[in-house]
Design an enzyme around this catalytic site. Structure first.
Site, short mmCIF file in Angstrom:
data_model
loop_
_atom_site.label_atom_id
_atom_site.label_comp_id
_atom_site.label_asym_id
_atom_site.label_seq_id
_atom_site.Cartn_x
_atom_site.Cartn_y
_atom_site.Cartn_z
N ASP A 182 0.81 -1.21 0.00
CA ASP A 182 0.00 0.00 0.00
C ASP A 182 0.85 1.26 0.00
O ASP A 182 2.06 1.22 0.23
CB ASP A 182 -0.96 0.00 1.20
CG ASP A 182 -0.34 -0.57 2.47
OD1 ASP A 182 0.90 -0.59 2.56
OD2 ASP A 182 -1.08 -1.00 3.37
N ASN A 197 -7.73 -2.95 14.08
CA ASN A 197 -9.11 -3.26 13.69
C ASN A 197 -9.19 -4.47 12.77
O ASN A 197 -10.22 -4.73 12.17
CB ASN A 197 -9.76 -2.03 13.02
CG ASN A 197 -9.00 -1.60 11.76
OD1 ASN A 197 -8.06 -2.26 11.35
ND2 ASN A 197 -9.42 -0.49 11.17
N HIS A 243 -7.37 -4.92 10.02
CA HIS A 243 -7.07 -4.70 8.61
C HIS A 243 -5.78 -5.40 8.19
O HIS A 243 -4.87 -5.59 9.00
CB HIS A 243 -7.09 -3.22 8.23
CG HIS A 243 -5.93 -2.39 8.71
ND1 HIS A 243 -6.06 -1.06 9.04
CD2 HIS A 243 -4.62 -2.68 8.90
CE1 HIS A 243 -4.88 -0.58 9.39
NE2 HIS A 243 -3.99 -1.55 9.32
N GLU A 252 -9.79 -2.16 5.06
CA GLU A 252 -10.43 -1.77 6.30
C GLU A 252 -11.72 -2.55 6.53
O GLU A 252 -12.31 -3.08 5.57
CB GLU A 252 -10.74 -0.27 6.25
CG GLU A 252 -9.51 0.62 6.16
CD GLU A 252 -8.82 0.81 7.50
OE1 GLU A 252 -8.57 -0.18 8.22
OE2 GLU A 252 -8.51 1.97 7.82
C1 F6R Z 1 1.40 -1.51 6.21
C2 F6R Z 1 0.07 -2.10 6.26
C3 F6R Z 1 -0.73 -2.15 7.51
C4 F6R Z 1 0.09 -2.47 8.76
C5 F6R Z 1 -0.80 -2.51 10.00
C6 F6R Z 1 -0.02 -2.80 11.25
O1 F6R Z 1 1.96 -1.60 4.91
O2 F6R Z 1 -0.40 -2.54 5.25
O3 F6R Z 1 -1.74 -3.11 7.36
O4 F6R Z 1 0.72 -3.72 8.59
O5 F6R Z 1 -1.45 -1.28 10.13
O6 F6R Z 1 0.84 -1.73 11.49
P1 F6R Z 1 1.90 -1.78 12.69
O7 F6R Z 1 2.90 -2.82 12.35
O8 F6R Z 1 2.52 -0.39 12.68
O9 F6R Z 1 1.13 -2.07 13.93
#
Ligand code: F6R
Length: 240
Positions: free
Chosen positions: A67, A136, A138, A143
């Site tokens: 992303d 959440n 994701h 989302e």
């Molecule tokens: C990042 C991504 C997100 C993160 C997720 C967890 O490229 O796609 O899905 O993997 O938000 O983020 P952290 O590791 O910062 O808790």
């Protein structure tokens, strides 16, 4: 789903990095699907360390990231391009022309999504997709929603994700409201999926992802249906 539980964050990072390193050693021209966020930083640290010792070679590898924020240019310090350059690309011998992320500066969402989706197809699919887990549920920026979205798409980030990501920005108003992300179908095309989770605050959502009912309101639950998922979690995240 296979679950590997490690003692601490550092062991989690080493265990996950070993899985990626084995992939690159066994198939030097692997396509690696990569993630940003706090969780994978230790993995990139470990992989870069092995490269610097001459134990790993990324010269034939291709990477595609999950992303990128909509509207952020690669030289913006909050962009995922910048993150990848800082934590990984600048520290290994991965050719510049084979590091791919969605182009956050392309305002034409239809075209950008089609371009990125096609690119992944042209690369022949992803060998291993690294994923972190949002609070959440994701994965990528898929989302919680009423339905799973299959392909690369532009997503409105939820309030919870904006809040969770504000730690990287000076003010909450600076957190972008939209992002390009691989869809669930794009992620599912990966031959192997590696989900890394750390910390007690993710224990509840990890339990739901692994054992809860499969539903688009908790997007990570769909991973139960993929045939090759390895979850590497530290004891705090797996403490359920
Ligand atoms: C990042 C991504 C997100 C993160 C997720 C967890 O490229 O796609 O899905 O993997 O938000 O983020 P952290 O590791 O910062 O808790």
């Amino acid at each position: 789903m296979r679950l590997i539980v490690t003692e601490h964050y550092n062991d989690m990072s080493s265990a996950a990095a070993r899985i990626i390193a084995s992939q690159v050693i066994l198939k030097p021209d692997s396509v690696l699907g990569l993630a940003t966020g706090s969780t994978p930083i230790g993995i990139y640290e470990q992989l870069a360390g092995w490269y610097q010792k001459g134990e790993l070679d990324f010269s034939k590898v291709t990477t595609v990231n999950l992303d990128e924020y909509y509207g952020l240019a690669p030289d913006n310090e909050q962009s995922y391009h910048y993150f990848m350059m800082k934590h990984f690309f600048s520290r290994v011998n991965l050719p510049k022309g084979r590091q791919f992320l969605p182009d956050g500066t392309n305002p034409d969402a239809g075209r950008e999504c089609e371009r990125y989706q096609n690119l992944i197809g042209l690369l022949g699919g992803i060998d291993v997709q690294l994923l972190g887990l949002g609070h959440n549920g994701h994965i990528g920026f898929n989302e919680p929603a009423d339905a799973f979205v299959k392909d690369v798409h532009l997503v409105e980030l939820t309030k919870q994700t904006i809040e969770a990501n504000r730690r990287f920005f000076e003010r909450v108003e600076d957190v972008p409201r939209k992002a390009y992300t691989m869809g669930i179908g794009t992620i599912f095309q990966a031959k192997k999926i590696l989900l890394v989770v750390s910390g007690a605050e993710k224990a509840g959502i990890l339990r739901q992802v692994m054992y809860g009912a499969i539903c688009p309101q908790v997007p990570g639950t769909i991973l139960q249906l993929h045939s090759d998922v390895t979850v590497v979690a530290d004891r705090e995240a797996a403490g359920f």
